[in-house]
Structures are given as C-alpha cells and as structure tokens.
Write an enzyme that holds these catalytic residues in place. Sequence first.
Site, PDB file in Angstrom:
ATOM      1  N   GLU A 103      67.388   0.336 -86.499  1.00  0.00           N
ATOM      2  CA  GLU A 103      66.161   0.353 -87.286  1.00  0.00           C
ATOM      3  C   GLU A 103      64.985   0.328 -86.336  1.00  0.00           C
ATOM      4  O   GLU A 103      64.990  -0.401 -85.338  1.00  0.00           O
ATOM      5  CB  GLU A 103      66.084  -0.880 -88.191  1.00  0.00           C
ATOM      6  N   TYR A 115      64.866   7.529 -79.133  1.00  0.00           N
ATOM      7  CA  TYR A 115      66.089   7.678 -79.930  1.00  0.00           C
ATOM      8  C   TYR A 115      66.337   9.156 -80.281  1.00  0.00           C
ATOM      9  O   TYR A 115      67.476   9.619 -80.240  1.00  0.00           O
ATOM     10  CB  TYR A 115      66.000   6.842 -81.211  1.00  0.00           C
TER      11      TYR A 115
END
Length: 148
Positions: A103, A115
């Site tokens: 998250e 990411y």
Amino acid sequence: MTDVRPATTADAAGIAALEALAFGPEAWSQELVLVEVTAPLRHALVVGDEPLGWASVQVVGDVADLTRVAVRPDARRRGLARRLLADAWSVAEEAGSDRMLLEVGASNDAAIGLYAAAGFVEIDRRHGYYAGGGTAIVMERRRDGGTS
Ligand SMILES: CC(C)(COP(=O)(O)OP(=O)(O)OC[C@H]1O[C@@H](n2cnc3c(N)ncnc32)[C@H](O)[C@@H]1OP(=O)(O)O)[C@@H](O)C(=O)NCCC(=O)NCCS
C-alpha cells in the site's frame, strides 16, 4: 559498504534513525523496528553499515506483503531502494510467494515511481485509508506478470 544484507537486532537503532529521517512523525520507533526484524515470517533487509536504507517483507503462504521501504534522504536516487526491492522480491520468492502486495499513499510520487519501475501495478484504491484521510493505492507484482 552498500551491499544489501539481512537486518539484525544490532541494526535496530540505525534503522529507527533512518525511519525518523524518512517518515518524520510517522516513523517507527526502535521497539517497532525490533519487532519487524525478529518476527516470524518477516524478512528485513538493510543496505549500508549505518544503514542507508531498509525494506521489510512478510511472507504468508504464496502472498508477500511489503511492509516498509525507506532510504535516507541524503542517499536517494542512487538505486538503493531498487536494489532493496529486488532482494525483497527474491527473498519472498525463495520463501514460496508468487505475488507481492503493498500500500502506498496516492501522493507519494517517489514511491509510486519506484514500484511502477519494479513491475508493480495498481489493483485497488482505498479512500480515507490513512489517519489524515489520505487515499492508499494497493499495488501488486506477480511472478507470472499478470494482475489479480
Ligand atoms: C521511495 C524511496 C524509498 C525511493 O528510494 P531511492 O533509493 O531514492 O530510489 P531509487 O534510487 O532506487 O529509485 C529507483 C526508481 O524509483 C523511481 N523514483 C525514485 N525516486 C523518485 C522520485 N522522487 N520521483 C519519481 N520517481 C522516483 C525512479 O523510477 C527511480 O529510477 P531512476 O532513478 O533510474 O529514475 C525514498 O524516496 C524514500 O525513502 N521515501 C520516503 C519513505 C517512503 O515514502 N517509503 C515508501 C512508503 S510506501
């Protein structure tokens, strides 16, 4: 020395110091870091002696959760987080996982960029997830390259 290596209890104070620099009031205390470093199913990694960065992943069955990644502000954009993430992925694969979840705050451009560059894709959004009401993006990377 900038090799990625498993974190030990001796790194807890250094990790807590780097947490304070990276997260300010949201930083984990040394006690919380110690739990992360010693808990079963958790794999904490550090880079550098001080250390300069760290990451931690929890592997339960075939799913790994990236619980933390941070690099000291004065050591950023040198590829340290990329290397930590790559090693966390390898550790999780070796422990039996075929996908990793995380998250990230929707306004955290640096982490989202990191990411995405590592092959994670957005699979969900959680509005009001954080204490201040901020949105969390859920991202996933799968061994087979697909998405859930
Ligand atoms: C996110 C963070 C870990 C990145 O660490 P880093 O060591 O600077 O990242 P790297 O140098 O390995 O960068 C790898 C790639 O991520 C992306 N990236 C990293 N920082 C970025 C930024 N500020 N803006 C956009 N993309 C970024 C880029 O694609 C980068 O590749 P490039 O440098 O070749 O362009 C670091 O900024 C940090 O500690 N932030 C505070 C803590 C945090 O938010 N952690 C994540 C919580 S979910």
